[in-house]
Motif scaffolding. Sequence first.
Motif, mmCIF file in Angstrom:
data_model
loop_
_atom_site.group_PDB
_atom_site.id
_atom_site.type_symbol
_atom_site.label_atom_id
_atom_site.label_comp_id
_atom_site.label_asym_id
_atom_site.label_seq_id
_atom_site.Cartn_x
_atom_site.Cartn_y
_atom_site.Cartn_z
ATOM 1 N N ILE A 221 10.604 41.742 18.128
ATOM 2 C CA ILE A 221 10.120 40.357 18.201
ATOM 3 C C ILE A 221 9.129 40.026 17.075
ATOM 4 O O ILE A 221 9.199 38.946 16.472
ATOM 5 C CB ILE A 221 9.508 40.011 19.598
ATOM 6 N N ARG A 222 8.257 40.959 16.744
ATOM 7 C CA ARG A 222 7.272 40.625 15.700
ATOM 8 C C ARG A 222 7.914 40.532 14.314
ATOM 9 O O ARG A 222 7.636 39.573 13.584
ATOM 10 C CB ARG A 222 6.108 41.614 15.738
ATOM 11 N N PRO A 223 8.779 41.481 13.929
ATOM 12 C CA PRO A 223 9.487 41.288 12.648
ATOM 13 C C PRO A 223 10.297 39.988 12.642
ATOM 14 O O PRO A 223 10.358 39.293 11.627
ATOM 15 C CB PRO A 223 10.412 42.511 12.572
ATOM 16 N N PHE A 224 10.905 39.662 13.774
ATOM 17 C CA PHE A 224 11.706 38.436 13.890
ATOM 18 C C PHE A 224 10.826 37.202 13.663
ATOM 19 O O PHE A 224 11.197 36.279 12.920
ATOM 20 C CB PHE A 224 12.338 38.414 15.286
ATOM 21 N N ARG B 172 7.523 35.565 25.252
ATOM 22 C CA ARG B 172 6.932 34.224 25.170
ATOM 23 C C ARG B 172 5.471 34.312 24.714
ATOM 24 O O ARG B 172 5.032 33.565 23.834
ATOM 25 C CB ARG B 172 7.010 33.553 26.542
ATOM 26 N N SER B 173 4.752 35.255 25.320
ATOM 27 C CA SER B 173 3.337 35.396 24.996
ATOM 28 C C SER B 173 3.139 35.758 23.523
ATOM 29 O O SER B 173 2.301 35.176 22.832
ATOM 30 C CB SER B 173 2.733 36.486 25.893
ATOM 31 N N ILE B 174 3.922 36.697 23.044
ATOM 32 C CA ILE B 174 3.790 37.132 21.643
ATOM 33 C C ILE B 174 4.149 35.983 20.702
ATOM 34 O O ILE B 174 3.487 35.759 19.687
ATOM 35 C CB ILE B 174 4.685 38.370 21.386
ATOM 36 N N GLU C 51 1.386 33.355 20.721
ATOM 37 C CA GLU C 51 0.210 33.860 20.009
ATOM 38 C C GLU C 51 0.433 33.784 18.501
ATOM 39 O O GLU C 51 -0.491 33.535 17.734
ATOM 40 C CB GLU C 51 -0.074 35.297 20.436
ATOM 41 N N ALA C 52 1.685 33.976 18.093
ATOM 42 C CA ALA C 52 2.009 33.934 16.662
ATOM 43 C C ALA C 52 2.204 32.500 16.162
ATOM 44 O O ALA C 52 2.556 32.290 15.001
ATOM 45 C CB ALA C 52 3.267 34.744 16.395
ATOM 46 N N GLY C 53 2.000 31.536 17.049
ATOM 47 C CA GLY C 53 2.056 30.133 16.618
ATOM 48 C C GLY C 53 3.406 29.465 16.775
ATOM 49 O O GLY C 53 3.609 28.360 16.277
#
Lengths: 295, 521
Positions: free
Chosen positions: B201-204, B484-486, B489-491
């Motif tokens: 999810i974060r790389p995405f 959803r939370s991540i 948080e990433a905007g």
Amino acid sequence: MRIEKVLFHTRFRDLAFNALEVLLELKKAGLQEVVLTYVIPREEVAFVPYGGYLKDAAEQMEEVARLRFEQWQEFISSKGLRSKVRIETGTLNAKILAVAEEEKVDLIVTGRKKRSAFEKVYVGSHVLDILRRSVRPVLMGKYMVQYEWAGEVLTRVNDHIFDRPLLATDWSKPSENALELIKSFKGLARKVLVVHNVGAKISKGLDVAALRALEDESQRRLDDYCGRIEEAGLSAESYLSVGKTTLEILRQSREQKATMIVMGRTGKDWFQEYWLGGVSHRVAEVSELPVLLVP
Amino acid sequence: MKRVIFVLVLYLIIVPIKWTTAHASGTEADFFKHADYAQNSRCLPAPVLAAAVPAAVDGESAAHAAVEADHGHGHANLGEVLPLWSCIPFVGMLLSIALFPLLAPEFWHHHFGKVSAFWAATLAVPFLAAFKGLALYEILHIILADYVPFIILLWSLYTVSGGILLRGTLRGTPILNTGILLIGTLLASWMGTTGAAMLLIRPFLRANAHRKNRTFMVVFFIFLVANVGGSLTPLGDPPLFLGFLHGVSFFWTLKILPHMLVVSILLLVIYFLLDTYHYRKEGVKAPDDGVKEPLKLVGTHNFIFLAGIVGSVLMSGIVDWGEVTTLGIHRALQDWVRDGLLIGMGILSMVTTSITIREGNDFTWFPILEVAYLFIGIFITMIPCLLILKAGPKGELAFLIQGVSRPVHYFWVTGALSAFLDNAPTYLTFFNTALGSFFAGMPEAEAVPLLMTEKAVYLQAISTGAVFFGAISYIGNAPNFMVRSIAEEAGTPMPSFFGYILRFSLLFLIPSFVIVTLLFF
């Protein structure tokens, strides 16, 4: 090595402002800028079970922190220093280290927080984790502490922490770095106490002559350290001891009325470092004085 | 707030009294139900059973029951005497999960553990007061045989996958994004939907930080990586692991492959078309900041531990090393060994993975702790519900068993409830409904193999319903809220609870499920 830019991390606990006030004494040693840092722990606002992210709560916490920092900034400004505010959300230690890297600070200042026994076993206290991992000097501030001595619980206020710093050295490279840092305390420290302890394990198997030779060599090195400090315009005294290192450093700090302990970060392999900690971490954990660790 | 607490405390006091009263002053028929139950109970250790038998039952019956306890398995009869309202704590627990995050998110965030404990106590206290040793047995059984292995598996997958980090610069184009979703969908069955979501999810999000419309991307990520992708093995999605714990074989879930392929291909094609449309419309190019870090997967040694987890689960489904009794609960030795190995894999991952890798993943124990706190409440409160369903037509939920009779019913009813309640307990509920419906009174060890073979289409309907429909809402499956939370948080702006359902689930998921129904059920 001079301390010109400091990262001051706070959780806005009681006496946090007093701790900042104490720190600003560093201006006499060249301090120019303070980076006020507050980290909103991710757990406080994220991962609401089946809910997501508490955006409003995060914004509110940020706003409260900003308001408090504004007052602090006014105070810092009145002392003729610059300041900057960094409010981040995330994992506490990782964020502090990341901000320190981005801002290229010379010193990280953070308070200590006691944790449960389980947390200590695995992660250590939050500050110890920063001490372990930081590539920059870290000051574990302890403005007001309660500690036990001779069966009594005493309270101590550390309000002039740079007055009589005690430099505990093991002759390592980090100890050399600590010496270089302490030399920049001219105009700030009245006297530097230089301490070396011949560890119990080292002295145990030695005969009297060998022990005497070791003491002489240690004293020679201590004198060398003192000489270098005096060359920098500071007054210095040396103390040599034999015994368990952590206990001896604590004893010397109390008997010589030190106001802070400065040490090079003890080098250990990763396992000892992570699970057991070195002497420097042990001292930082148990001493009632602020501890400045230099990598 | 004080009023709410007062009402809840009052309820906690009243329910046990009511239950105990009902038990003590029941009709003669009720009494005989209890006596009959004691005579027919199986699988209980003699001391537990002897303690459980009502005092009015004569000594011969008690002794007979104790002897019976040493033989056979299955204890569906308690489900015949339990009233329907004994399911209230379970409903309350699930409604709390569904409503608190919407209505009082801050309260929920800080007190969900207490809410879970409250509902667990609401069930456990009167249950123990009324059925004593039997109730204790049921509670211990669900904790040791279901909850503990369930949490251990989730913890180990979460810990190990949290040690793998994808570093590097990605530029979000339709092809790349579809590729990430495809990889995530394929990985989800082997590292768990939570693990795959956490890895990607974060790389995405980073890859698409420059894009204007990112919301639909995260929603499709939830659809595919956090849900549909996890349908092929018991490791993929919690409901399937619960099925595994109850005897569904490891590779049986591969029978869902055609269903999974249909939904995945449909969603990936739709996603690609949507992304291409937005990409062209936006006309935004990735900012060239001059820093292009090559793609690199770090912490890859954790794949060894991941393989260890797969192997451990697989092993426990293949070998038979006999049983051990813990606190009066019989459990297969290989299940304990599996749990130990899973813990070992997690610990090895923790010890050997640099903390900076975990920090790169923004790793925190909080989500797994949440699941542990909530699921102890879910598992304890669901005991009566499961027992009643197991009792089949003799239980108070006979109407449900009679009403849900065809595969299409199982698919849609399991699915509809999974969408708004967590899909793991929902799966177990309908798994037991099917057992009660087709093999009422038959011990689980005998009934489950029959369900897998003779009634396979029903188990497919339950499994796909639970896994696929978990994507319908944020509360359908635990990883949904984490993603959803991540993202927030990433905007990345995420739709509201109802916005998610109306704008995305109804539009893209429901038609896909209709097609699955037409093709398979």
